[in-house]
Design a protein around this motif. Sequence first.
Motif, PDB file in Angstrom:
ATOM      1  N   LEU A  88       0.814  -1.222   0.000  1.00  0.00           N
ATOM      2  CA  LEU A  88       0.000   0.000   0.000  1.00  0.00           C
ATOM      3  C   LEU A  88       0.845   1.268   0.000  1.00  0.00           C
ATOM      4  CD1 LEU A  88      -2.860  -0.965   2.506  1.00  0.00           C
ATOM      5  CD2 LEU A  88      -3.085  -0.552   0.041  1.00  0.00           C
ATOM      6  N   ILE A  89       2.002   1.230   0.684  1.00  0.00           N
ATOM      7  CA  ILE A  89       2.807   2.444   0.807  1.00  0.00           C
ATOM      8  C   ILE A  89       3.918   2.543  -0.240  1.00  0.00           C
ATOM      9  CG2 ILE A  89       2.343   2.590   3.281  1.00  0.00           C
ATOM     10  CD1 ILE A  89       5.124   1.449   3.815  1.00  0.00           C
ATOM     11  N   THR A  90       4.016   1.542  -1.114  1.00  0.00           N
ATOM     12  CA  THR A  90       5.065   1.548  -2.143  1.00  0.00           C
ATOM     13  C   THR A  90       4.450   1.895  -3.494  1.00  0.00           C
ATOM     14  OG1 THR A  90       6.248  -0.199  -0.960  1.00  0.00           O
ATOM     15  CG2 THR A  90       6.892   0.203  -3.249  1.00  0.00           C
ATOM     16  N   PRO A  91       5.003   2.871  -4.218  1.00  0.00           N
ATOM     17  CA  PRO A  91       4.468   3.236  -5.535  1.00  0.00           C
ATOM     18  C   PRO A  91       4.485   2.039  -6.489  1.00  0.00           C
ATOM     19  CG  PRO A  91       6.055   4.870  -4.762  1.00  0.00           C
ATOM     20  CD  PRO A  91       6.155   3.715  -3.826  1.00  0.00           C
ATOM     21  N   ALA A  92       3.417   1.876  -7.229  1.00  0.00           N
ATOM     22  CA  ALA A  92       3.310   0.761  -8.178  1.00  0.00           C
ATOM     23  C   ALA A  92       4.232   0.989  -9.364  1.00  0.00           C
ATOM     24  CB  ALA A  92       1.870   0.616  -8.637  1.00  0.00           C
ATOM     25  N   LYS A  93       4.888  -0.066  -9.817  1.00  0.00           N
ATOM     26  CA  LYS A  93       5.792   0.010 -10.967  1.00  0.00           C
ATOM     27  C   LYS A  93       5.493  -1.128 -11.940  1.00  0.00           C
ATOM     28  CE  LYS A  93       9.637   2.035  -8.334  1.00  0.00           C
ATOM     29  NZ  LYS A  93      11.051   1.866  -7.905  1.00  0.00           N
ATOM     30  N   ASP A  94       5.905  -0.948 -13.166  1.00  0.00           N
ATOM     31  CA  ASP A  94       5.846  -2.024 -14.153  1.00  0.00           C
ATOM     32  C   ASP A  94       4.426  -2.585 -14.293  1.00  0.00           C
ATOM     33  OD1 ASP A  94       7.144  -3.460 -16.030  1.00  0.00           O
ATOM     34  OD2 ASP A  94       8.088  -4.896 -14.674  1.00  0.00           O
ATOM     35  N   ILE A  95       3.432  -1.702 -14.282  1.00  0.00           N
ATOM     36  CA  ILE A  95       2.039  -2.133 -14.265  1.00  0.00           C
ATOM     37  C   ILE A  95       1.668  -2.934 -15.523  1.00  0.00           C
ATOM     38  CG2 ILE A  95      -0.354  -1.354 -14.277  1.00  0.00           C
ATOM     39  CD1 ILE A  95       1.013  -1.074 -11.615  1.00  0.00           C
ATOM     40  N   GLU A  96       2.164  -2.491 -16.654  1.00  0.00           N
ATOM     41  CA  GLU A  96       1.810  -3.162 -17.912  1.00  0.00           C
ATOM     42  C   GLU A  96       2.297  -4.613 -17.923  1.00  0.00           C
ATOM     43  OE1 GLU A  96       2.437  -2.598 -22.735  1.00  0.00           O
ATOM     44  OE2 GLU A  96       2.857  -0.923 -21.369  1.00  0.00           O
ATOM     45  N   ARG A  97       3.520  -4.836 -17.453  1.00  0.00           N
ATOM     46  CA  ARG A  97       4.070  -6.202 -17.424  1.00  0.00           C
ATOM     47  C   ARG A  97       3.264  -7.085 -16.469  1.00  0.00           C
ATOM     48  NH1 ARG A  97       7.161  -9.443 -14.437  1.00  0.00           N
ATOM     49  NH2 ARG A  97       7.178  -7.898 -12.767  1.00  0.00           N
ATOM     50  N   VAL A  98       2.937  -6.551 -15.288  1.00  0.00           N
ATOM     51  CA  VAL A  98       2.183  -7.325 -14.301  1.00  0.00           C
ATOM     52  C   VAL A  98       0.771  -7.623 -14.807  1.00  0.00           C
ATOM     53  CG1 VAL A  98       1.267  -7.357 -11.959  1.00  0.00           C
ATOM     54  CG2 VAL A  98       3.537  -6.395 -12.393  1.00  0.00           C
ATOM     55  N   ASN A  99       0.129  -6.650 -15.491  1.00  0.00           N
ATOM     56  CA  ASN A  99      -1.191  -6.894 -16.064  1.00  0.00           C
ATOM     57  C   ASN A  99      -1.143  -8.037 -17.078  1.00  0.00           C
ATOM     58  OD1 ASN A  99      -2.588  -4.957 -14.609  1.00  0.00           O
ATOM     59  ND2 ASN A  99      -2.265  -3.351 -16.133  1.00  0.00           N
ATOM     60  N   GLY A 100      -0.038  -8.100 -17.807  1.00  0.00           N
ATOM     61  CA  GLY A 100       0.146  -9.199 -18.754  1.00  0.00           C
ATOM     62  C   GLY A 100       0.235 -10.547 -18.053  1.00  0.00           C
ATOM     63  N   ILE A 101       0.888 -10.561 -16.881  1.00  0.00           N
ATOM     64  CA  ILE A 101       0.992 -11.801 -16.112  1.00  0.00           C
ATOM     65  C   ILE A 101      -0.378 -12.238 -15.613  1.00  0.00           C
ATOM     66  CG2 ILE A 101       1.881 -12.803 -13.969  1.00  0.00           C
ATOM     67  CD1 ILE A 101       4.395 -11.080 -14.356  1.00  0.00           C
ATOM     68  N   PHE A 102      -1.135 -11.305 -15.058  1.00  0.00           N
ATOM     69  CA  PHE A 102      -2.441 -11.635 -14.477  1.00  0.00           C
ATOM     70  C   PHE A 102      -3.528 -11.866 -15.527  1.00  0.00           C
ATOM     71  CE2 PHE A 102      -0.450 -10.523 -10.579  1.00  0.00           C
ATOM     72  CZ  PHE A 102      -1.232 -11.050  -9.561  1.00  0.00           C
ATOM     73  N   SER A 103      -3.212 -11.590 -16.774  1.00  0.00           N
ATOM     74  CA  SER A 103      -4.196 -11.852 -17.835  1.00  0.00           C
ATOM     75  C   SER A 103      -4.496 -13.341 -17.961  1.00  0.00           C
ATOM     76  CB  SER A 103      -3.673 -11.318 -19.174  1.00  0.00           C
ATOM     77  OG  SER A 103      -2.526 -12.058 -19.599  1.00  0.00           O
ATOM     78  N   CYS A 104      -3.610 -14.184 -17.408  1.00  0.00           N
ATOM     79  CA  CYS A 104      -3.827 -15.636 -17.500  1.00  0.00           C
ATOM     80  C   CYS A 104      -5.079 -16.065 -16.750  1.00  0.00           C
ATOM     81  CB  CYS A 104      -2.609 -16.400 -16.971  1.00  0.00           C
ATOM     82  SG  CYS A 104      -2.268 -16.144 -15.212  1.00  0.00           S
ATOM     83  N   TYR A 105      -5.524 -15.260 -15.783  1.00  0.00           N
ATOM     84  CA  TYR A 105      -6.716 -15.611 -15.008  1.00  0.00           C
ATOM     85  C   TYR A 105      -8.018 -15.193 -15.687  1.00  0.00           C
ATOM     86  CZ  TYR A 105      -3.490 -16.347 -11.085  1.00  0.00           C
ATOM     87  OH  TYR A 105      -2.482 -16.793 -10.272  1.00  0.00           O
TER      88      TYR A 105
END
Length: 528
Positions: free
Chosen positions: A496-513
């Motif tokens: 919660l207190i850490t700025p989000a990074k690399d959102i596009e790459r992570v969204n690609g990972i979670f697309s498997c669900y």
Amino acid sequence: MDMVIKILFLVVFFAIMIGVGIYTRKQATDVNGFVLGNRSVGPWLTAFAFGTSYFSAVIFVGYAGQFGWRFGMASTWIGLGNAFIGSLLAWNVLGRRTRVMTQHLDTATMPDFFMKRYNSRALKIAAAVIIFIFLIPYTASLYNGLSRLFEMAFGIPYTYCVIAMAVLTGIYVVLGGYMATAINDFIQGIIMIFGIVAVIAAVMNLNGGLTETIALLSQESTTTAGGTTFNGAFTSFLGPDIFGLIGVVILTSLGTWGLPQMVQKFYAIKSEKSISTGTIVSTVFAIIVAGGCYFLGGFGRLFGEMGADGKPVGGYDSVIPSMLENLSPILIGIVVILVLSASMSTLSSLVLTSSSVLTIDFIDPVFCRKKELDEKKKVLIMRILIVFFIIISAVIAIIQANSPVMFISQMMGVSWGALAGAFLAPFMYGLYMKKVPKIAVWINYILGVGISLTSFICNISGITFQSAVLEYFKSPINAGMLAMLIGIIITPIITLITPAKDIERVNGIFSCYSRKIAVSSKHSINED
């Protein structure tokens, strides 16, 4: 004649294990086949592989004897916790998401998952080092439960028992890899189920049946921490030490969620339907085997002699063997096969995990940077490392048995706590939360290993604390529980207190669900 029957049991058992290794060797030609059985393992094999890797001779002889002596019949809660938290809940929370994401990321090990999920090669190498360091003492401890039982049943020296078990396990794991392990785990699991039921019935019968045995145990009393005499403590609902019991339940149940050799079973499961079936099968298996082991251990005070320090004469490992020594030769033979099955199934899982992690996540990325190892070389290295790990663990077990140095058995509890404390939170949240940062994983690594090692150092140095809280967490069991709970609590806070990074790459990972699948239909006209 009695000895002939026992030896015949062993010969048949050994022949089946080796035969399975030979039968499955053709499926272990590449990394995916050797480590994951080509991700085609059915629900029953996976469920039994999960359960038999969970419950080893450490549980049957060591933990059942120790915690049964401490908590009495209330120790059965540990087995039920293993079934409903360590099996049922683990399959529901981790099973499907682990299978889907690890296939999407093309990962075969837990460190490889951390690298691809969190985009950090350093996390992968650090996880591989932690697994390598803490799985060896865990592996060595598996032999301990065999010593007294083999000497009781056959009069065979402990050293020869260790060598025989190591050689046999090495043969079938080297030949067939994960598939050989899974099939043998299924066979060994069947033996464990029938064996524990038969042993409980026989032991209860020694004192005139279940009711009479409970009545005898109810006459045992103890003194609470406050100095009050607790009559019938060992037949009470929660036993004489509720907080100690809770610590054991949490570590041995929730801890499996972060153990690499346990989680890896979800990588290999065949299909969505297999997960539903496997959940039920593994839970029932755990109720029978774990619940049965701890229930049996709860009557240990009726068979073991108490020393002046309140502990059993001969140590906790002597409790279960003392319960079994008056059984018939056939039942003793069944017990020996039961404990062999429990030990070998876990040993095979541990050495396969250790060798695959060291090859894929350490040797290949660290020493082969310019050119990645091909599949055949990786499998060859893994086979060599399996032999290496088995030899090292056997040597440590033999040295421990023949010397006064007992730190390896203490290290067993530390191993479980360190691995689960380091990996549980980053692995679980990594399957569910997109924004978990690398720093949260590093903090879990440091806390998991740090808390467990601090507990270990305090114990071997004899440090005592005036604070009841610090003294409570000095126990390796309670320290491991603390490491896991802290990780579970602080990881979302750090996220919660850490700025989000690399959102596009992570969204690609979670697309498997949320992958969309088009299906054909014979009915194209809306009936409305």
